[in-house]
Write a protein that holds these residues in place. Sequence first.
Motif, PDB file in Angstrom:
ATOM      1  N   ILE A 140      -1.470  -8.756 -21.763  1.00 48.56           N
ATOM      2  CA  ILE A 140      -1.546  -9.557 -20.546  1.00 48.56           C
ATOM      3  C   ILE A 140      -0.155 -10.099 -20.242  1.00 48.56           C
ATOM      4  O   ILE A 140       0.533 -10.611 -21.116  1.00 48.56           O
ATOM      5  CB  ILE A 140      -2.544 -10.725 -20.733  1.00 48.56           C
ATOM      6  CG1 ILE A 140      -3.952 -10.159 -20.939  1.00 48.56           C
ATOM      7  CG2 ILE A 140      -2.490 -11.672 -19.530  1.00 48.56           C
ATOM      8  CD1 ILE A 140      -4.984 -11.193 -21.342  1.00 48.56           C
ATOM      9  N   ASP A 141       0.243  -9.934 -18.993  1.00 49.40           N
ATOM     10  CA  ASP A 141       1.526 -10.459 -18.555  1.00 49.40           C
ATOM     11  C   ASP A 141       1.289 -11.174 -17.223  1.00 49.40           C
ATOM     12  O   ASP A 141       1.131 -10.536 -16.192  1.00 49.40           O
ATOM     13  CB  ASP A 141       2.537  -9.324 -18.398  1.00 49.40           C
ATOM     14  CG  ASP A 141       3.927  -9.836 -18.015  1.00 49.40           C
ATOM     15  OD1 ASP A 141       4.130 -11.068 -17.982  1.00 49.40           O
ATOM     16  OD2 ASP A 141       4.808  -8.996 -17.763  1.00 49.40           O
TER      17      ASP A 141
ATOM     18  N   ASP B  81      -0.476 -12.499 -14.338  1.00 45.37           N
ATOM     19  CA  ASP B  81      -1.773 -12.243 -13.704  1.00 45.37           C
ATOM     20  C   ASP B  81      -2.255 -10.815 -13.924  1.00 45.37           C
ATOM     21  O   ASP B  81      -3.266 -10.411 -13.339  1.00 45.37           O
ATOM     22  CB  ASP B  81      -1.666 -12.487 -12.192  1.00 45.37           C
ATOM     23  CG  ASP B  81      -1.413 -13.945 -11.876  1.00 45.37           C
ATOM     24  OD1 ASP B  81      -1.761 -14.802 -12.717  1.00 45.37           O
ATOM     25  OD2 ASP B  81      -0.849 -14.230 -10.796  1.00 45.37           O
ATOM     26  N   TRP B  82      -1.544 -10.057 -14.724  1.00 44.93           N
ATOM     27  CA  TRP B  82      -1.864  -8.634 -14.837  1.00 44.93           C
ATOM     28  C   TRP B  82      -2.226  -8.195 -16.252  1.00 44.93           C
ATOM     29  O   TRP B  82      -1.670  -8.709 -17.211  1.00 44.93           O
ATOM     30  CB  TRP B  82      -0.664  -7.795 -14.374  1.00 44.93           C
ATOM     31  CG  TRP B  82      -0.453  -7.803 -12.899  1.00 44.93           C
ATOM     32  CD1 TRP B  82       0.297  -8.691 -12.177  1.00 44.93           C
ATOM     33  CD2 TRP B  82      -1.028  -6.901 -11.958  1.00 44.93           C
ATOM     34  NE1 TRP B  82       0.234  -8.394 -10.845  1.00 44.93           N
ATOM     35  CE2 TRP B  82      -0.581  -7.286 -10.677  1.00 44.93           C
ATOM     36  CE3 TRP B  82      -1.871  -5.796 -12.058  1.00 44.93           C
ATOM     37  CZ2 TRP B  82      -0.946  -6.617  -9.516  1.00 44.93           C
ATOM     38  CZ3 TRP B  82      -2.230  -5.117 -10.897  1.00 44.93           C
ATOM     39  CH2 TRP B  82      -1.782  -5.526  -9.642  1.00 44.93           C
TER      40      TRP B  82
ATOM     41  N   MET C  65      -1.461  -5.270 -18.499  1.00 48.10           N
ATOM     42  CA  MET C  65      -0.439  -4.231 -18.554  1.00 48.10           C
ATOM     43  C   MET C  65      -0.838  -3.170 -19.585  1.00 48.10           C
ATOM     44  O   MET C  65      -1.299  -3.503 -20.678  1.00 48.10           O
ATOM     45  CB  MET C  65       0.917  -4.831 -18.964  1.00 48.10           C
ATOM     46  CG  MET C  65       1.377  -5.990 -18.118  1.00 48.10           C
ATOM     47  SD  MET C  65       1.746  -5.529 -16.418  1.00 48.10           S
ATOM     48  CE  MET C  65       3.241  -4.546 -16.643  1.00 48.10           C
TER      49      MET C  65
ATOM     50  N   MET D 286       4.536  -2.587  -9.411  1.00 44.47           N
ATOM     51  CA  MET D 286       3.874  -1.562 -10.226  1.00 44.47           C
ATOM     52  C   MET D 286       4.861  -0.412 -10.479  1.00 44.47           C
ATOM     53  O   MET D 286       5.566   0.025  -9.569  1.00 44.47           O
ATOM     54  CB  MET D 286       2.631  -1.069  -9.477  1.00 44.47           C
ATOM     55  CG  MET D 286       1.724  -0.233 -10.351  1.00 44.47           C
ATOM     56  SD  MET D 286       0.197   0.237  -9.531  1.00 44.47           S
ATOM     57  CE  MET D 286      -0.698  -1.292  -9.494  1.00 44.47           C
TER      58      MET D 286
ATOM     59  N   VAL E 283      -4.824   4.616 -13.252  1.00 43.11           N
ATOM     60  CA  VAL E 283      -3.425   4.184 -13.276  1.00 43.11           C
ATOM     61  C   VAL E 283      -2.542   5.409 -13.425  1.00 43.11           C
ATOM     62  O   VAL E 283      -2.681   6.160 -14.401  1.00 43.11           O
ATOM     63  CB  VAL E 283      -3.167   3.217 -14.453  1.00 43.11           C
ATOM     64  CG1 VAL E 283      -1.748   2.663 -14.388  1.00 43.11           C
ATOM     65  CG2 VAL E 283      -4.181   2.089 -14.465  1.00 43.11           C
TER      66      VAL E 283
ATOM     67  N   THR F 151       2.792  -0.776 -17.551  1.00 44.00           N
ATOM     68  CA  THR F 151       2.420  -0.597 -16.152  1.00 44.00           C
ATOM     69  C   THR F 151       1.253  -1.509 -15.793  1.00 44.00           C
ATOM     70  O   THR F 151       0.318  -1.672 -16.576  1.00 44.00           O
ATOM     71  CB  THR F 151       1.994   0.870 -15.932  1.00 44.00           C
ATOM     72  OG1 THR F 151       3.075   1.721 -16.342  1.00 44.00           O
ATOM     73  CG2 THR F 151       1.667   1.151 -14.485  1.00 44.00           C
ATOM     74  N   GLU F 152       1.327  -2.101 -14.599  1.00 48.18           N
ATOM     75  CA  GLU F 152       0.234  -2.963 -14.138  1.00 48.18           C
ATOM     76  C   GLU F 152      -1.019  -2.113 -13.967  1.00 48.18           C
ATOM     77  O   GLU F 152      -1.025  -1.138 -13.209  1.00 48.18           O
ATOM     78  CB  GLU F 152       0.614  -3.626 -12.820  1.00 48.18           C
ATOM     79  CG  GLU F 152       1.758  -4.616 -12.976  1.00 48.18           C
ATOM     80  CD  GLU F 152       2.281  -5.116 -11.649  1.00 48.18           C
ATOM     81  OE1 GLU F 152       1.973  -4.488 -10.603  1.00 48.18           O
ATOM     82  OE2 GLU F 152       3.011  -6.120 -11.647  1.00 48.18           O
ATOM     83  N   ALA F 153      -2.094  -2.491 -14.669  1.00 46.93           N
ATOM     84  CA  ALA F 153      -3.324  -1.694 -14.612  1.00 46.93           C
ATOM     85  C   ALA F 153      -4.379  -2.361 -13.743  1.00 46.93           C
ATOM     86  O   ALA F 153      -5.047  -1.687 -12.949  1.00 46.93           O
ATOM     87  CB  ALA F 153      -3.871  -1.477 -16.016  1.00 46.93           C
TER      88      ALA F 153
ATOM     89  N   GLN G 156      -5.506  -6.553 -12.072  1.00 52.40           N
ATOM     90  CA  GLN G 156      -5.266  -7.995 -12.058  1.00 52.40           C
ATOM     91  C   GLN G 156      -6.286  -8.675 -12.959  1.00 52.40           C
ATOM     92  O   GLN G 156      -7.475  -8.324 -12.955  1.00 52.40           O
ATOM     93  CB  GLN G 156      -5.358  -8.530 -10.631  1.00 52.40           C
ATOM     94  CG  GLN G 156      -4.124  -8.158  -9.810  1.00 52.40           C
ATOM     95  CD  GLN G 156      -3.876  -9.111  -8.681  1.00 52.40           C
ATOM     96  OE1 GLN G 156      -4.724  -9.210  -7.797  1.00 52.40           O
ATOM     97  NE2 GLN G 156      -2.744  -9.793  -8.693  1.00 52.40           N
TER      98      GLN G 156
END
Length: 175
Positions: free
Chosen positions: A166-167, A169-170, A172, A1, A94, A76-78, A80
């Motif tokens: 989506i990237d 499993d996340w 973004m 993250m 986030v 940024t990973e928001a 899952q």
Amino acid sequence: MATEHHPTPDSPTAQDPQHDGGARCNGCGTSRRSFLERGALISAVGVASTVGLTACTDDIRAEDNAPSQHVGGTPTEAIQLAELPTGGLTTVKVEGRTLLISRPAEGEVHAFSAVCTHQGCTVAPNVENGEDVFSCPCHGSHFDTTTGVPYGGPAKQPLTEYTAGIDGDWVMVTL
Ligand code: FES
């Protein structure tokens, strides 16, 4: 993250819910306030140019309804993906910002600031009359969950949209 981002607080002042008062009219080169004042004055003396005023009013209306897009630079990973099933809505925090996330289809996600464009209360996912909405608890504005466009209630401007995707499993979000 990701851990760093430019400080742009997710706050009513950052969103500028009072933006209406200073909105620019592209067609006549004046602010909404001065336009309204001028319009009132012109009406009072009875010399208004109906064609000119209509053009400016149309410009203001178009500006009020224009989507507001957050301009940022750090994906940024928001959340899952497993925590947001298809058709789901959620709120996530986030990097200090409260974001509304929707996933209307398997590979489609949207992210919005939770700051209400009316007076800055925190908008939240809700279900009303069997329909998913983002709604504001303060004065009842409702926002479309895929566009952020307001319907019902006093808010006139869409929620600020963040770039989301989506990237792996996340989900973004570009902050
Ligand atoms: S602050 Fe959200 S509807 Fe007024």
